[in-house]
Design a protein around this motif. Sequence first.
Motif, PDB file in Angstrom:
ATOM      1  N   TRP A  82      38.918  23.699  -4.799  1.00 31.88           N
ATOM      2  CA  TRP A  82      37.786  23.095  -3.970  1.00 31.88           C
ATOM      3  C   TRP A  82      38.313  21.873  -3.332  1.00 31.88           C
ATOM      4  O   TRP A  82      37.851  21.384  -2.390  1.00 31.88           O
ATOM      5  CB  TRP A  82      36.554  23.185  -4.820  1.00 31.88           C
ATOM      6  N   GLN A  83      38.806  20.974  -4.517  1.00 31.99           N
ATOM      7  CA  GLN A  83      39.125  19.823  -4.043  1.00 31.99           C
ATOM      8  C   GLN A  83      40.379  19.670  -3.089  1.00 31.99           C
ATOM      9  O   GLN A  83      40.506  19.060  -1.957  1.00 31.99           O
ATOM     10  CB  GLN A  83      39.937  18.899  -5.324  1.00 31.99           C
ATOM     11  N   ALA A  84      41.231  20.685  -3.190  1.00 28.81           N
ATOM     12  CA  ALA A  84      42.403  20.821  -2.231  1.00 28.81           C
ATOM     13  C   ALA A  84      41.853  21.199  -0.583  1.00 28.81           C
ATOM     14  O   ALA A  84      42.094  20.713   0.332  1.00 28.81           O
ATOM     15  CB  ALA A  84      43.377  21.838  -2.577  1.00 28.81           C
ATOM     16  N   LEU A  85      40.781  22.042  -0.716  1.00 28.94           N
ATOM     17  CA  LEU A  85      40.248  22.535   0.418  1.00 28.94           C
ATOM     18  C   LEU A  85      39.466  21.297   1.244  1.00 28.94           C
ATOM     19  O   LEU A  85      39.688  21.088   2.517  1.00 28.94           O
ATOM     20  CB  LEU A  85      39.017  23.680   0.226  1.00 28.94           C
ATOM     21  N   LEU A  86      38.774  20.364   0.361  1.00 24.95           N
ATOM     22  CA  LEU A  86      38.128  19.255   0.861  1.00 24.95           C
ATOM     23  C   LEU A  86      39.171  18.335   1.575  1.00 24.95           C
ATOM     24  O   LEU A  86      38.974  17.760   2.481  1.00 24.95           O
ATOM     25  CB  LEU A  86      37.162  18.463  -0.204  1.00 24.95           C
ATOM     26  N   LEU A  87      40.498  18.031   0.830  1.00 27.91           N
ATOM     27  CA  LEU A  87      41.452  17.347   1.300  1.00 27.91           C
ATOM     28  C   LEU A  87      41.815  17.719   2.727  1.00 27.91           C
ATOM     29  O   LEU A  87      42.533  17.016   3.627  1.00 27.91           O
ATOM     30  CB  LEU A  87      42.508  17.234   0.137  1.00 27.91           C
ATOM     31  N   GLU A  88      42.240  19.243   2.753  1.00 28.75           N
ATOM     32  CA  GLU A  88      42.858  19.854   3.967  1.00 28.75           C
ATOM     33  C   GLU A  88      41.989  19.531   5.109  1.00 28.75           C
ATOM     34  O   GLU A  88      42.330  19.459   6.222  1.00 28.75           O
ATOM     35  CB  GLU A  88      42.935  21.139   3.742  1.00 28.75           C
ATOM     36  N   ILE A  89      40.410  19.810   4.901  1.00 30.77           N
ATOM     37  CA  ILE A  89      39.538  19.449   6.039  1.00 30.77           C
ATOM     38  C   ILE A  89      39.530  17.940   6.311  1.00 30.77           C
ATOM     39  O   ILE A  89      39.332  17.748   7.354  1.00 30.77           O
ATOM     40  CB  ILE A  89      38.166  20.127   5.492  1.00 30.77           C
ATOM     41  N   ALA A  90      39.496  17.070   5.413  1.00 29.59           N
ATOM     42  CA  ALA A  90      39.628  15.807   5.688  1.00 29.59           C
ATOM     43  C   ALA A  90      40.546  15.251   6.603  1.00 29.59           C
ATOM     44  O   ALA A  90      40.789  14.455   7.701  1.00 29.59           O
ATOM     45  CB  ALA A  90      39.431  15.002   4.369  1.00 29.59           C
ATOM     46  N   GLY A  91      41.750  15.940   6.317  1.00 36.11           N
ATOM     47  CA  GLY A  91      42.886  15.743   6.813  1.00 36.11           C
ATOM     48  C   GLY A  91      42.987  16.190   8.214  1.00 36.11           C
ATOM     49  O   GLY A  91      43.369  15.449   9.448  1.00 36.11           O
ATOM     50  N   ALA A  92      42.410  17.146   8.484  1.00 35.60           N
ATOM     51  CA  ALA A  92      42.141  18.005   9.981  1.00 35.60           C
ATOM     52  C   ALA A  92      41.113  17.174  10.819  1.00 35.60           C
ATOM     53  O   ALA A  92      41.544  16.707  11.941  1.00 35.60           O
ATOM     54  CB  ALA A  92      41.439  19.202   9.828  1.00 35.60           C
ATOM     55  N   GLN A  93      40.212  16.449  10.067  1.00 37.89           N
ATOM     56  CA  GLN A  93      38.998  15.687  10.574  1.00 37.89           C
ATOM     57  C   GLN A  93      39.722  14.238  11.077  1.00 37.89           C
ATOM     58  O   GLN A  93      39.647  14.024  12.474  1.00 37.89           O
ATOM     59  CB  GLN A  93      37.951  15.087   9.544  1.00 37.89           C
ATOM     60  N   ARG A  94      40.632  13.734  10.294  1.00 34.24           N
ATOM     61  CA  ARG A  94      41.363  12.404  10.558  1.00 34.24           C
ATOM     62  C   ARG A  94      42.350  12.610  11.809  1.00 34.24           C
ATOM     63  O   ARG A  94      42.588  11.903  12.954  1.00 34.24           O
ATOM     64  CB  ARG A  94      42.297  11.946   9.512  1.00 34.24           C
ATOM     65  N   GLN A  95      43.124  13.679  11.757  1.00 37.72           N
ATOM     66  CA  GLN A  95      44.138  14.086  12.958  1.00 37.72           C
ATOM     67  C   GLN A  95      43.361  14.999  14.043  1.00 37.72           C
ATOM     68  O   GLN A  95      44.132  14.964  15.059  1.00 37.72           O
ATOM     69  CB  GLN A  95      45.229  14.960  12.189  1.00 37.72           C
ATOM     70  N   ARG A  96      42.085  14.976  13.976  1.00 35.16           N
ATOM     71  CA  ARG A  96      41.593  15.932  15.058  1.00 35.16           C
ATOM     72  C   ARG A  96      42.156  17.053  15.579  1.00 35.16           C
ATOM     73  O   ARG A  96      42.416  17.343  16.853  1.00 35.16           O
ATOM     74  CB  ARG A  96      41.432  14.884  16.539  1.00 35.16           C
ATOM     75  N   HIS A  97      42.177  17.982  14.396  1.00 38.58           N
ATOM     76  CA  HIS A  97      42.701  19.388  14.909  1.00 38.58           C
ATOM     77  C   HIS A  97      42.166  20.225  14.125  1.00 38.58           C
ATOM     78  O   HIS A  97      41.428  20.034  12.940  1.00 38.58           O
ATOM     79  CB  HIS A  97      44.301  19.268  14.473  1.00 38.58           C
ATOM     80  N   LEU A  98      42.263  21.607  14.305  1.00 41.08           N
ATOM     81  CA  LEU A  98      41.649  22.644  13.559  1.00 41.08           C
ATOM     82  C   LEU A  98      42.606  23.228  12.863  1.00 41.08           C
ATOM     83  O   LEU A  98      43.900  23.305  12.818  1.00 41.08           O
ATOM     84  CB  LEU A  98      41.241  23.608  14.726  1.00 41.08           C
ATOM     85  N   LEU A  99      42.039  24.004  11.535  1.00 42.01           N
ATOM     86  CA  LEU A  99      43.060  24.810  10.493  1.00 42.01           C
ATOM     87  C   LEU A  99      42.571  26.167  10.923  1.00 42.01           C
ATOM     88  O   LEU A  99      41.442  26.509  10.839  1.00 42.01           O
ATOM     89  CB  LEU A  99      42.605  24.447   9.194  1.00 42.01           C
TER      90      LEU A  99
END
Length: 73
Positions: A10-27
């Motif tokens: 769960w924590q890793a998922l939140l970090l992945e999504i936060a990174g995508a938000q910062r970089q403005r890209h999709l996963l």
Amino acid sequence: MSVSISREHWQALLLEIAGAQRQRHLLTYRAVIERLQLPTPAMQTLAAALEHLAGLDADAERPLRSALVISQG
């Protein structure tokens, strides 16, 4: 069948999504499953976690972070 995600995943998922938000890209679902090394049933686990995250965001009246994870097709 009930599906749950570990606290670590769960924590890793939140970090992945936060990174995508910062970089403005999709996963993609596939990329998230591979990066997090989710155990079987990985797709069901990820889908349930994203539904839960969407519910949390909706309750808090925030944009849905789960929308950043898309199908590859």
